[in-house]
Design a protein around this motif. Structure first.
Motif, mmCIF file in Angstrom:
data_model
loop_
_atom_site.group_PDB
_atom_site.id
_atom_site.type_symbol
_atom_site.label_atom_id
_atom_site.label_comp_id
_atom_site.label_asym_id
_atom_site.label_seq_id
_atom_site.Cartn_x
_atom_site.Cartn_y
_atom_site.Cartn_z
ATOM 1 N N PRO A 1 17.519 4.224 4.710
ATOM 2 C CA PRO A 1 17.115 5.700 5.466
ATOM 3 C C PRO A 1 17.483 6.511 3.505
ATOM 4 O O PRO A 1 18.908 7.138 3.819
ATOM 5 N N LEU A 2 16.432 6.867 3.237
ATOM 6 C CA LEU A 2 16.908 7.821 1.837
ATOM 7 C C LEU A 2 16.062 9.644 3.036
ATOM 8 O O LEU A 2 15.174 9.717 2.818
ATOM 9 N N GLU A 3 16.782 10.424 1.932
ATOM 10 C CA GLU A 3 16.385 11.860 1.997
ATOM 11 C C GLU A 3 15.745 11.577 0.580
ATOM 12 O O GLU A 3 15.198 11.927 -0.189
ATOM 13 N N LYS A 4 14.354 12.828 1.645
ATOM 14 C CA LYS A 4 13.346 13.297 1.128
ATOM 15 C C LYS A 4 13.275 14.558 0.435
ATOM 16 O O LYS A 4 12.691 15.063 -0.484
ATOM 17 N N GLY A 5 14.182 15.141 0.627
ATOM 18 C CA GLY A 5 14.195 16.891 0.639
ATOM 19 C C GLY A 5 14.072 17.163 -0.834
ATOM 20 O O GLY A 5 13.218 17.976 -1.561
ATOM 21 N N PRO A 6 14.957 16.754 -1.537
ATOM 22 C CA PRO A 6 15.271 17.844 -2.523
ATOM 23 C C PRO A 6 14.500 17.563 -3.820
ATOM 24 O O PRO A 6 15.351 18.467 -4.669
ATOM 25 N N TYR B 1 19.915 1.659 -5.721
ATOM 26 C CA TYR B 1 19.471 0.778 -4.608
ATOM 27 C C TYR B 1 18.088 0.578 -6.479
ATOM 28 O O TYR B 1 17.567 -0.731 -5.627
ATOM 29 N N LEU B 2 18.047 0.641 -7.299
ATOM 30 C CA LEU B 2 16.939 0.204 -8.338
ATOM 31 C C LEU B 2 17.167 -1.624 -8.110
ATOM 32 O O LEU B 2 16.140 -2.180 -8.753
ATOM 33 N N ARG B 3 18.547 -2.060 -8.685
ATOM 34 C CA ARG B 3 18.856 -3.051 -8.811
ATOM 35 C C ARG B 3 18.875 -4.225 -7.970
ATOM 36 O O ARG B 3 17.708 -5.526 -7.878
ATOM 37 N N ASP B 4 18.509 -3.438 -6.124
ATOM 38 C CA ASP B 4 18.488 -4.522 -4.724
ATOM 39 C C ASP B 4 17.293 -4.746 -4.867
ATOM 40 O O ASP B 4 16.840 -5.733 -4.873
ATOM 41 N N LEU B 5 16.417 -3.923 -4.990
ATOM 42 C CA LEU B 5 14.323 -3.711 -4.898
ATOM 43 C C LEU B 5 14.281 -4.584 -6.034
ATOM 44 O O LEU B 5 13.142 -5.602 -6.169
ATOM 45 N N THR C 1 1.350 -0.810 0.326
ATOM 46 C CA THR C 1 -0.083 0.273 -0.797
ATOM 47 C C THR C 1 1.144 1.325 -0.284
ATOM 48 O O THR C 1 0.814 2.187 -0.395
ATOM 49 N N GLU C 2 1.986 1.134 0.796
ATOM 50 C CA GLU C 2 3.266 1.974 0.088
ATOM 51 C C GLU C 2 3.923 1.782 -0.397
ATOM 52 O O GLU C 2 4.699 0.743 -0.617
ATOM 53 N N PHE C 3 4.327 2.345 -1.320
ATOM 54 C CA PHE C 3 5.262 1.741 -2.358
ATOM 55 C C PHE C 3 6.064 3.354 -3.250
ATOM 56 O O PHE C 3 6.907 3.149 -4.714
ATOM 57 N N GLY C 4 5.837 3.806 -2.661
ATOM 58 C CA GLY C 4 7.677 5.549 -2.989
ATOM 59 C C GLY C 4 8.790 4.302 -2.710
ATOM 60 O O GLY C 4 8.899 3.955 -2.183
ATOM 61 N N LEU C 5 9.557 5.137 -3.211
ATOM 62 C CA LEU C 5 11.250 4.683 -3.804
ATOM 63 C C LEU C 5 11.465 4.731 -2.619
ATOM 64 O O LEU C 5 12.352 4.428 -2.070
ATOM 65 N N THR C 6 10.810 6.169 -1.341
ATOM 66 C CA THR C 6 12.069 5.981 -0.230
ATOM 67 C C THR C 6 11.656 5.098 0.482
ATOM 68 O O THR C 6 12.656 4.475 1.646
ATOM 69 N N HIS C 7 10.151 5.169 0.765
ATOM 70 C CA HIS C 7 9.692 3.708 1.813
ATOM 71 C C HIS C 7 10.189 2.395 1.321
ATOM 72 O O HIS C 7 10.785 1.260 2.033
ATOM 73 N N LEU C 8 10.323 1.632 0.176
ATOM 74 C CA LEU C 8 10.828 0.789 -0.136
ATOM 75 C C LEU C 8 12.098 0.198 0.266
ATOM 76 O O LEU C 8 12.783 -0.745 0.276
ATOM 77 N N VAL C 9 12.564 1.470 -0.300
ATOM 78 C CA VAL C 9 14.436 1.089 0.078
ATOM 79 C C VAL C 9 14.302 1.231 1.503
ATOM 80 O O VAL C 9 15.397 0.356 2.187
ATOM 81 N N GLY C 10 13.540 1.938 1.970
ATOM 82 C CA GLY C 10 13.815 1.480 3.787
ATOM 83 C C GLY C 10 13.588 -0.166 4.375
ATOM 84 O O GLY C 10 14.211 0.126 4.751
ATOM 85 N N ARG C 11 12.370 -0.517 3.677
ATOM 86 C CA ARG C 11 11.900 -1.375 4.301
ATOM 87 C C ARG C 11 12.401 -2.545 3.278
ATOM 88 O O ARG C 11 12.612 -3.366 4.142
ATOM 89 N N MET C 12 12.958 -2.655 2.521
ATOM 90 C CA MET C 12 13.568 -3.929 1.802
ATOM 91 C C MET C 12 15.109 -3.833 2.074
ATOM 92 O O MET C 12 15.990 -4.768 1.986
ATOM 93 N N ILE C 13 15.689 -2.765 2.230
ATOM 94 C CA ILE C 13 17.131 -2.166 1.808
ATOM 95 C C ILE C 13 17.700 -1.830 3.528
ATOM 96 O O ILE C 13 18.831 -2.418 3.778
ATOM 97 N N GLY C 14 16.484 -1.479 4.018
ATOM 98 C CA GLY C 14 16.740 -0.375 5.822
ATOM 99 C C GLY C 14 18.140 0.944 5.237
ATOM 100 O O GLY C 14 18.575 0.265 6.500
#
Length: 352
Positions: free
Chosen positions: A122-127, A151-155, A107-120
């Motif tokens: 944390p990505l910056e959201k700011g820029p 991180y896209l290959r690992d994802l 239900t949450e499929f943004g890149l920041t969320h997925l990288v945090g959830r699946m790779i552990g």
């Protein structure tokens, strides 16, 4: 930053030999009009690079190297449309990590969320709202841009394994193939509707004539100033000005007070042009198409399709709209589109 053909040339053999390629793009839609493609980010097994498409550089070799490969992207729709618009480029194949996550029921499929959830990580959201046409890029902007592909290959590997275990990897492949085709279509501008902004459907024909003139002024002003149109004059202000002028009232209060004298004068001139048009030249009022009225047999078919869709969605832990939208179900009930044209193979297996 690769901003010359001399810097690009050494990268091309690495792209041709790379086991995998991930890409992303950045545009400056918040800062320029029309928006420009400002960055192309690329990750391959041994490096993350950023290309500068704003400089006069021949990218033929780059797109030749990319064109025959499967590319990994996240939420590829916008990127594919940009690359087609600016370079007439379309990949041979695609793995979209956003859609992969959606097919897994995330239900949450943004890149920041997925990288945090699946790779552990944390990505910056700011820029993400920064002006990507700025040169040189700050260290923070460069880091953010590279993280979009790093991180896209690992994802993709993790998501692909999950999809394959559930028998849904072919679903993603089919959707990505369709996405490539849909995003590489050149659409023509409909001059009768392009200026019909939100809120215009409630206006009279006289008001629409004025609105059309104001819109064309705003469009030329936006291009001249290289600013998004809503920075020149908001849609809400345009609607109010057109409605007020058509009713014979003064538009002075409707024009935003922060606009300078020359812009106020230009808006008043646009209003006068609209007012001077004969009634025969006023735009027609376009009514929103109403939902088709279904016969009892069609309603029964629609409800049967919806029930089947919802049952599968619950069983598969998916958003029902992923299987079929309401419009798709209606068209199937009406038999407007042949199922083999409207649906992908996996959708037909679930619905028909």
């Amino acid at each position: 930053m690769i901003d010359s053909e001399e810097k690009l040339a050494p990268l091309l053999p690495h792209l041709q030999q790379a086991e995998w390629i991930a890409i992303d793009t950045e545009a400056n839609s918040l800062y320029a009009y029309p928006p420009r493609l400002c960055l192309i980010q690329i990750s391959i097994p041994d490096r993350d690079v950023i290309l500068d498409p704003l400089v006069p550089i021949d990218l033929t070799g780059l797109f030749s190297a990319l064109g025959s490969r499967e590319l990994i992207l996240h939420g590829a729709d916008y990127d594919l449309r940009l690359l087609w618009k600016h370079f007439q480029f379309r990949p041979a194949a695609l793995f979209d990590t956003m859609w992969a996550a959606r097919f897994l029921g995330y239900t949450e499929f943004g890149l920041t969320h997925l990288v945090g959830r699946m790779i552990g990580t944390p990505l910056e959201k700011g820029p993400q709202k920064m002006n990507w046409a700025k040169r040189p890029l700050t260290e923070r902007m460069e880091r953010y841009a590279k993280n979009d592909t790093h991180y896209l290959r690992d994802l993709s590997q993790s998501l692909s394994s999950e999809l394959e275990s559930l028998g849904r990897l072919s679903w993603l492949r089919e959707l990505c193939d369709r996405l490539i085709v849909e995003c590489s279509q050149t659409t023509s501008v409909d001059h009768e509707t392009v200026w019909r902004i939100k809120g215009s459907s409630r206006l009279s024909r006289a008001s629409l004539a004025i609105l059309r003139e104001i819109w064309h002024w705003r469009e030329s002003e936006a291009v001249h100033r290289n600013k998004p149109p809503y920075f020149v004059l908001s849609n809400e202000a345009m609607i109010e000005i057109a409605d007020t002028a058509a009713s014979g009232r003064s538009i002075s209060h409707a024009i935003p007070p922060m606009l300078n004298h020359s812009k106020r004068t230009a808006i008043k001139a646009a209003v006068e042009r609209g007012l001077s048009l004969p009634h025969s030249d006023h735009p027609a009022i376009l009514r929103q198409p109403s939902s088709p009225r279904l016969t009892q047999a069609e309603k029964t078919r629609y409800e049967s399709l919806k029930k089947r869709r919802d049952q599968h969605a619950e069983k598969l832990n998916l958003d029902p709209s992923i299987i079929a939208s309401r419009l798709t179900l209606t068209n199937l009930a009406l038999e407007i589109d042949q199922p083999e044209k409207a649906l992908m193979h996996w959708q037909r297996e679930l619905l028909l």
